[in-house]
Every structure is written in C-alpha cells, then in structure tokens.
Design a protein around this motif. Sequence first.
Motif, PDB file in Angstrom:
ATOM      1  N   ARG A 125      -5.145  -2.422  -2.546  1.00  0.00           N
ATOM      2  CA  ARG A 125      -3.908  -1.922  -3.146  1.00  0.00           C
ATOM      3  C   ARG A 125      -3.774  -0.413  -2.982  1.00  0.00           C
ATOM      4  O   ARG A 125      -2.669   0.110  -2.782  1.00  0.00           O
ATOM      5  CB  ARG A 125      -3.857  -2.274  -4.632  1.00  0.00           C
ATOM      6  CG  ARG A 125      -3.870  -3.756  -4.926  1.00  0.00           C
ATOM      7  CD  ARG A 125      -3.618  -3.984  -6.401  1.00  0.00           C
ATOM      8  NE  ARG A 125      -4.043  -5.313  -6.836  1.00  0.00           N
ATOM      9  CZ  ARG A 125      -3.708  -5.851  -8.001  1.00  0.00           C
ATOM     10  NH1 ARG A 125      -2.947  -5.182  -8.841  1.00  0.00           N
ATOM     11  NH2 ARG A 125      -4.136  -7.037  -8.331  1.00  0.00           N
ATOM     12  N   LEU A 126      -4.900   0.283  -3.080  1.00  0.00           N
ATOM     13  CA  LEU A 126      -4.884   1.743  -2.996  1.00  0.00           C
ATOM     14  C   LEU A 126      -5.078   2.240  -1.567  1.00  0.00           C
ATOM     15  O   LEU A 126      -5.178   3.456  -1.346  1.00  0.00           O
ATOM     16  CB  LEU A 126      -5.974   2.329  -3.891  1.00  0.00           C
ATOM     17  CG  LEU A 126      -5.784   2.124  -5.400  1.00  0.00           C
ATOM     18  CD1 LEU A 126      -6.972   2.701  -6.156  1.00  0.00           C
ATOM     19  CD2 LEU A 126      -4.488   2.761  -5.883  1.00  0.00           C
ATOM     20  N   GLY A 127      -5.145   1.338  -0.613  1.00  0.00           N
ATOM     21  CA  GLY A 127      -5.352   1.743   0.774  1.00  0.00           C
ATOM     22  C   GLY A 127      -6.781   2.131   1.077  1.00  0.00           C
ATOM     23  O   GLY A 127      -7.048   2.779   2.098  1.00  0.00           O
ATOM     24  N   LEU A 128      -7.721   1.733   0.227  1.00  0.00           N
ATOM     25  CA  LEU A 128      -9.130   2.075   0.411  1.00  0.00           C
ATOM     26  C   LEU A 128      -9.902   0.971   1.117  1.00  0.00           C
ATOM     27  O   LEU A 128     -11.077   1.153   1.438  1.00  0.00           O
ATOM     28  CB  LEU A 128      -9.771   2.359  -0.952  1.00  0.00           C
ATOM     29  CG  LEU A 128      -9.125   3.487  -1.758  1.00  0.00           C
ATOM     30  CD1 LEU A 128      -9.783   3.609  -3.124  1.00  0.00           C
ATOM     31  CD2 LEU A 128      -9.188   4.809  -1.009  1.00  0.00           C
ATOM     32  N   ALA A 129      -9.265  -0.168   1.331  1.00  0.00           N
ATOM     33  CA  ALA A 129      -9.865  -1.271   2.080  1.00  0.00           C
ATOM     34  C   ALA A 129      -8.832  -1.793   3.060  1.00  0.00           C
ATOM     35  O   ALA A 129      -7.636  -1.879   2.727  1.00  0.00           O
ATOM     36  CB  ALA A 129     -10.315  -2.387   1.141  1.00  0.00           C
ATOM     37  N   GLU A 130      -9.284  -2.103   4.258  1.00  0.00           N
ATOM     38  CA  GLU A 130      -8.382  -2.608   5.280  1.00  0.00           C
ATOM     39  C   GLU A 130      -8.109  -4.094   5.061  1.00  0.00           C
ATOM     40  O   GLU A 130      -8.996  -4.848   4.677  1.00  0.00           O
ATOM     41  CB  GLU A 130      -9.000  -2.415   6.665  1.00  0.00           C
ATOM     42  CG  GLU A 130      -9.182  -0.958   7.064  1.00  0.00           C
ATOM     43  CD  GLU A 130      -7.863  -0.246   7.268  1.00  0.00           C
ATOM     44  OE1 GLU A 130      -6.881  -0.924   7.679  1.00  0.00           O
ATOM     45  OE2 GLU A 130      -7.799   0.977   7.020  1.00  0.00           O
ATOM     46  N   GLY A 131      -6.883  -4.490   5.336  1.00  0.00           N
ATOM     47  CA  GLY A 131      -6.577  -5.904   5.408  1.00  0.00           C
ATOM     48  C   GLY A 131      -6.884  -6.410   6.813  1.00  0.00           C
ATOM     49  O   GLY A 131      -7.360  -5.665   7.670  1.00  0.00           O
ATOM     50  N   ARG A 164       6.657  -7.352   5.860  1.00  0.00           N
ATOM     51  CA  ARG A 164       7.788  -8.052   5.249  1.00  0.00           C
ATOM     52  C   ARG A 164       7.737  -7.947   3.727  1.00  0.00           C
ATOM     53  O   ARG A 164       8.766  -7.748   3.068  1.00  0.00           O
ATOM     54  CB  ARG A 164       7.784  -9.515   5.679  1.00  0.00           C
ATOM     55  CG  ARG A 164       8.062  -9.722   7.164  1.00  0.00           C
ATOM     56  CD  ARG A 164       7.839 -11.166   7.572  1.00  0.00           C
ATOM     57  NE  ARG A 164       8.766 -12.074   6.900  1.00  0.00           N
ATOM     58  CZ  ARG A 164       8.660 -13.409   6.930  1.00  0.00           C
ATOM     59  NH1 ARG A 164       7.628 -13.968   7.573  1.00  0.00           N
ATOM     60  NH2 ARG A 164       9.536 -14.156   6.314  1.00  0.00           N
ATOM     61  N   LEU A 165       6.549  -8.041   3.167  1.00  0.00           N
ATOM     62  CA  LEU A 165       6.416  -7.935   1.714  1.00  0.00           C
ATOM     63  C   LEU A 165       6.714  -6.527   1.217  1.00  0.00           C
ATOM     64  O   LEU A 165       7.263  -6.347   0.121  1.00  0.00           O
ATOM     65  CB  LEU A 165       5.012  -8.366   1.293  1.00  0.00           C
ATOM     66  CG  LEU A 165       4.669  -9.837   1.539  1.00  0.00           C
ATOM     67  CD1 LEU A 165       3.216 -10.107   1.183  1.00  0.00           C
ATOM     68  CD2 LEU A 165       5.603 -10.759   0.760  1.00  0.00           C
ATOM     69  N   ALA A 166       6.376  -5.520   1.999  1.00  0.00           N
ATOM     70  CA  ALA A 166       6.645  -4.135   1.607  1.00  0.00           C
ATOM     71  C   ALA A 166       8.139  -3.873   1.477  1.00  0.00           C
ATOM     72  O   ALA A 166       8.552  -2.961   0.745  1.00  0.00           O
ATOM     73  CB  ALA A 166       6.028  -3.177   2.624  1.00  0.00           C
ATOM     74  N   ALA A 167       8.960  -4.677   2.151  1.00  0.00           N
ATOM     75  CA  ALA A 167      10.416  -4.535   2.058  1.00  0.00           C
ATOM     76  C   ALA A 167      10.980  -5.231   0.821  1.00  0.00           C
ATOM     77  O   ALA A 167      12.195  -5.226   0.621  1.00  0.00           O
ATOM     78  CB  ALA A 167      11.066  -5.093   3.315  1.00  0.00           C
ATOM     79  N   GLN A 186       0.827  -1.199   0.000  1.00  0.00           N
ATOM     80  CA  GLN A 186       0.000   0.000   0.000  1.00  0.00           C
ATOM     81  C   GLN A 186       0.865   1.254   0.000  1.00  0.00           C
ATOM     82  O   GLN A 186       0.509   2.253  -0.629  1.00  0.00           O
ATOM     83  CB  GLN A 186      -0.932  -0.010   1.204  1.00  0.00           C
ATOM     84  CG  GLN A 186      -2.013  -1.066   1.130  1.00  0.00           C
ATOM     85  CD  GLN A 186      -2.895  -1.105   2.360  1.00  0.00           C
ATOM     86  OE1 GLN A 186      -2.418  -0.902   3.483  1.00  0.00           O
ATOM     87  NE2 GLN A 186      -4.181  -1.347   2.177  1.00  0.00           N
ATOM     88  N   GLN A 187       2.009   1.190   0.674  1.00  0.00           N
ATOM     89  CA  GLN A 187       2.894   2.350   0.710  1.00  0.00           C
ATOM     90  C   GLN A 187       3.412   2.679  -0.690  1.00  0.00           C
ATOM     91  O   GLN A 187       3.403   3.846  -1.117  1.00  0.00           O
ATOM     92  CB  GLN A 187       4.079   2.086   1.650  1.00  0.00           C
ATOM     93  CG  GLN A 187       3.685   1.801   3.090  1.00  0.00           C
ATOM     94  CD  GLN A 187       3.556   0.314   3.376  1.00  0.00           C
ATOM     95  OE1 GLN A 187       2.917  -0.426   2.607  1.00  0.00           O
ATOM     96  NE2 GLN A 187       4.136  -0.121   4.486  1.00  0.00           N
ATOM     97  N   ALA A 188       3.886   1.668  -1.400  1.00  0.00           N
ATOM     98  CA  ALA A 188       4.404   1.898  -2.747  1.00  0.00           C
ATOM     99  C   ALA A 188       3.299   2.370  -3.689  1.00  0.00           C
ATOM    100  O   ALA A 188       3.518   3.241  -4.545  1.00  0.00           O
ATOM    101  CB  ALA A 188       5.055   0.623  -3.283  1.00  0.00           C
ATOM    102  N   ASN A 189       2.102   1.801  -3.533  1.00  0.00           N
ATOM    103  CA  ASN A 189       1.000   2.167  -4.420  1.00  0.00           C
ATOM    104  C   ASN A 189       0.473   3.571  -4.160  1.00  0.00           C
ATOM    105  O   ASN A 189      -0.307   4.097  -4.967  1.00  0.00           O
ATOM    106  CB  ASN A 189      -0.139   1.161  -4.273  1.00  0.00           C
ATOM    107  CG  ASN A 189       0.206  -0.188  -4.881  1.00  0.00           C
ATOM    108  OD1 ASN A 189       1.081  -0.294  -5.734  1.00  0.00           O
ATOM    109  ND2 ASN A 189      -0.473  -1.235  -4.427  1.00  0.00           N
TER     110      ASN A 189
END
Length: 311
Positions: free
Chosen positions: A213-219, A229-232, A134-137
């Motif tokens: 992906r756009l941060g519009l829905a919570e995981g 870990r995946l964001a890294a 979400q950060q990258a997107n």
Amino acid sequence: MGEIRQVEAGDLNVGFADVGPSDGAAVLLLHGWPYDIHSYSEVAQILAHAGHRVIVPHLRGFGSTTFLSATSPRNGQQSVFAFDAIALLDALAIDRAVVAGFDWGARTANILAALWPERCLGHVAVSGYLIGSQQANAAPLPPAAELAWWYQYYFATERGRDGYDRYRSEFARLIWQTASPRWRFDDATFARTVASFDNPDHVDIVIANYRWRLGLAEGEEKYADVERRLAARPPVAVPTVTLEGDTNGAPHPEASAYRPLFTGPYEHRVVTGGVGHNLPQEAPREFADAVMAVDRAAQRAEAASEVSHVG
C-alpha cells in the motif's frame, strides 16, 4: 461453520466452509485482518436457512489455505485477493454469486463487483468503497488520520515484522478492541480466530499487504494492468448495499465520499447499537439482511431486463 473443505484454485489450496443447499443461490463471504471465516459463523447459518449456498474461504495466509508451490510469491497486493476469489468460484463451478465482505474482504468484494460484474449478482461492503492505489496512498493525511494507521507504519519496519510475528495474538486483541470498542467478545471466540494466524504464510501476507500500500513492496507484473484500472477508481454498477457500524473505530471513509462510485441500485445502512468494525460478527442479522436485500434487487433487475428485451 461445519467441516472445512479444501480445493485447489489458482495458486492456492483453499480452505473454505460450504454451508447451505448445494443448489441455492451462491453467496461468497470474504473476511479481513485480523479476523477469519468465523466472523461469518452466524451470518452463514442465517443465509443457509434462507436457501443460499454460502462459501466462506480462508484468505491466503489464513487458516488452512496454503500455496501449491513453495516458490510462489507471498504477494499481498489488493488485486491478488480478487484473483484468488475468481479462481475459487471457477474451481467450484459457480458462475455468479453475491459477493460480500468487510475490511480486506470489502475491498476484494469492491474489486470483484467493479471489474468482474458478470460474476457478481450483487455486492455488500462494510465501509463502502475501499479500492486504493499506491499513487493515492503516497499523499500524506492529516496527523490524526495518520495516527489511526499506526500499525501500517509499524509493519513498514523489520522491527514491526518481528513484533507481529512474535505477538500475533496480542496484536489481534488490540485491533479488535480499538476497531470495535463496544464489542464484548469472549476468550473462546477470540482463540478460535487467532488459531487461523498459525498459517506458515500469515506474516508474509500481512506484511506484504501493508507494505504494498505504501509502495514499499513490489506487486507482481502480471497484475500491473489491473492495478492501473483500480487506481482510476472504477464504478460499481451491480446492486449494492453498503454498511457502517455506528462505533467503527477503524479508519474508514464517510459514506458521502463514495456514494457517486455506486451507479446501480444502491442503499446505505448504518447499523446502530454499538456496532464496530467486525460488523458481520457483531450484527449478523443486519449483515445477512443486507445480503438478502441485494439478492432481491438483483432478481428485480434481471426481471426488468428480460421484460425490456421482450418489449
């Protein structure tokens, strides 16, 4: 694909094809959206004839895969598909498999190979490394690149959700045509896959995936550490072949951008002849050859490891 079997695995009752000898080296084939298990019909037969056991599951929200509980979140974040895959392997008592995919399935295969390498003999991914965050997107892209993701922004609206629900078939046909502009699929091929979108959770999962992906829905909180870990952008060390069609019309990275993220035995192949995004269905022989090449590389790596331990 033969008879579709059902098995309870994690949160799901998973519908899957099981092709080839039961004692063959396992291959897990993961589809994307808007596609289904039939992207692998020919690939599965080629691999089965070569002696592999081929498992092809319907992802959550597709085909005969359903939730065991009506109260389970209809979650579409990227990591949940990998947990679904691990649960399926556990339910089938498969310790290790070659994992391979395209579109959503490539991203899931990436995650499995990066975070669960002990479960992955090797790895095949169309368009390489697709793990995101979400950060990258959150970072805007140049306008032409944003245009290619038009459906992601459409799905961010309730109008888009309602439109997809109403026009699932028309939507899929448009994506197939733009993502694979030279693929001449027939109506029967298309209808066979679109039937998988009648799943009661299909719209929820698709919308949740793109909104997340756009941060519009919570995981879900239980996946938060894995998403960090995946964001890294964790590297993939298992033997890997990445593939790209020469006329892929879907958004995809350049191969040079992801090469450093594959740290084990690695090969990139471009499949020519007007091959688009749905590479396993458009070029089944080339996809199957990549799976078998990875399997051979894994065998060589294990043999070398055994020799070094003896030495």
